[in-house]
Design a protein around this motif. Sequence first.
Motif, short mmCIF file in Angstrom:
data_model
loop_
_atom_site.label_atom_id
_atom_site.label_comp_id
_atom_site.label_asym_id
_atom_site.label_seq_id
_atom_site.Cartn_x
_atom_site.Cartn_y
_atom_site.Cartn_z
N MET A 92 0.82 -1.21 0.00
CA MET A 92 0.00 0.00 0.00
C MET A 92 0.86 1.26 0.00
N PHE A 96 0.13 2.84 -3.73
CA PHE A 96 -0.82 3.95 -3.68
C PHE A 96 -0.13 5.29 -3.53
N GLN A 216 -4.96 -1.12 5.92
CA GLN A 216 -4.99 -0.72 4.52
C GLN A 216 -5.12 0.80 4.39
N SER A 220 -1.97 3.27 3.08
CA SER A 220 -2.14 4.04 1.84
C SER A 220 -2.00 5.54 2.10
N SER A 224 0.91 7.85 0.40
CA SER A 224 0.61 9.06 -0.36
C SER A 224 1.37 10.26 0.18
#
Length: 311
Positions: A92, A96, A216, A220, A224
Motif C-alpha cells: 500500500m 498507492f 490498509q 495508503s 501518499s
Amino acid sequence: LPSDKDKVRPSIDGIGLLLLSPGLALFLFGVSSSAEESTFSVPKVYLPMIFGALLVIGFVFHALRSKNPLIDLRLFKNRTLMVSVLTMVTFMIAFFGSSLLYPQYFIGVRGETTLIAGLLLAPQGIGAMLTMPIAGKMTDKMGPGKFVLGGLVLLVIGVGAFVFLGPDTSYLYLCGALFIQGLGMGMTMMPIMSAALATLKPEQVNDGSTLVNVVQQTASSIGSAVITVVYTGLLTAGATLAIGSNVAPDMVPTDVPQGVLDLGFDDAASAFATTFIISTVLVALTLIPAFFLPRKKIAQAEGVETPVLAH
C-alpha cells in the motif's frame, strides 16, 4: 445466512474506542497535512502525528490486556495473517503513494485536462479487470504466494518504467506500463486480503476484517504523504515556476521565457522520475514478506465453509 438472534453479542470496548479512533484520526491528519506543507518538520504535521501515535500505542497495551478489545491484536499470532498484513503495508505504501503522481504528471507536465488524465489511467484498470477474477479463483486452489509474487514482479516492471519519465515520453509507452501495473495489481491486492482472513475462525473474522481495513487505510495514507513530500522536495525553482500551481503548459503567462519553461518542465519530469525510483524500490521490498505467503491451498479454519458459486 444462519440467524444470529441466539448468539451473545460482545460489549463495546469504550476505552479502546476512545484511544484508537481519535488516535488514528490525529495521526492520519498529521500525515495528510505533510503533503500540503511539503515537509514533516512543522508543528501542524508532527504534533498530531505524535499525539495520535501515543494514543494508538496506548490502545495496543489496552488491547493486549482486554478480554474483548475493539480490535483483537492477538490475531497477529496467526502467522498467515501477520505475513499478509506486512505484505499489505509495504504494498500500500509503495503502490498507492506512486499512484498519486500519475495524474499530476499528465496535468502538470503534459498539460492534459482532468478528463484526459483520467482516460490515460484507464489501462491500469483494464489490466486489473483482466487478472483479478482469475487470480481470485486460482488463489483458492493454489494459495496466494505464487500469484502475489508474480503480480509484484509485474508491478516492479510497470512502476520501474516510469523511472525513465521525461517531459515528452510516449503515451503508448506510459499506457503500456500502466497496463502492466494493472495486471500486477489484480494479482496482488485480493489474494493478499483473502490470505489474511482465510485461516481465521468464524468468530475472528469480524476483528480480522476490521484490522485489515485499518491497516490498509493507514498504509495508503502514509504512502501518499511520503511520496508527495519526496516529490515536492525534489522540485527545483524552475519546476515550481512551471507547475507549482497546477499551471498547464498552455496556461503559463506569455512573458515567461520559453527556455525557462522548458527547463522547468524538464526539472519537473526529472523529479517525477526520481520519485518513481523510490516507489520501485518500495514495491521490490514487498517481495520480502510476500515470499513467506503460503504457496499452496490454505487450510480453512474449523467451522468456515468453502463458498460455492452459483452457476
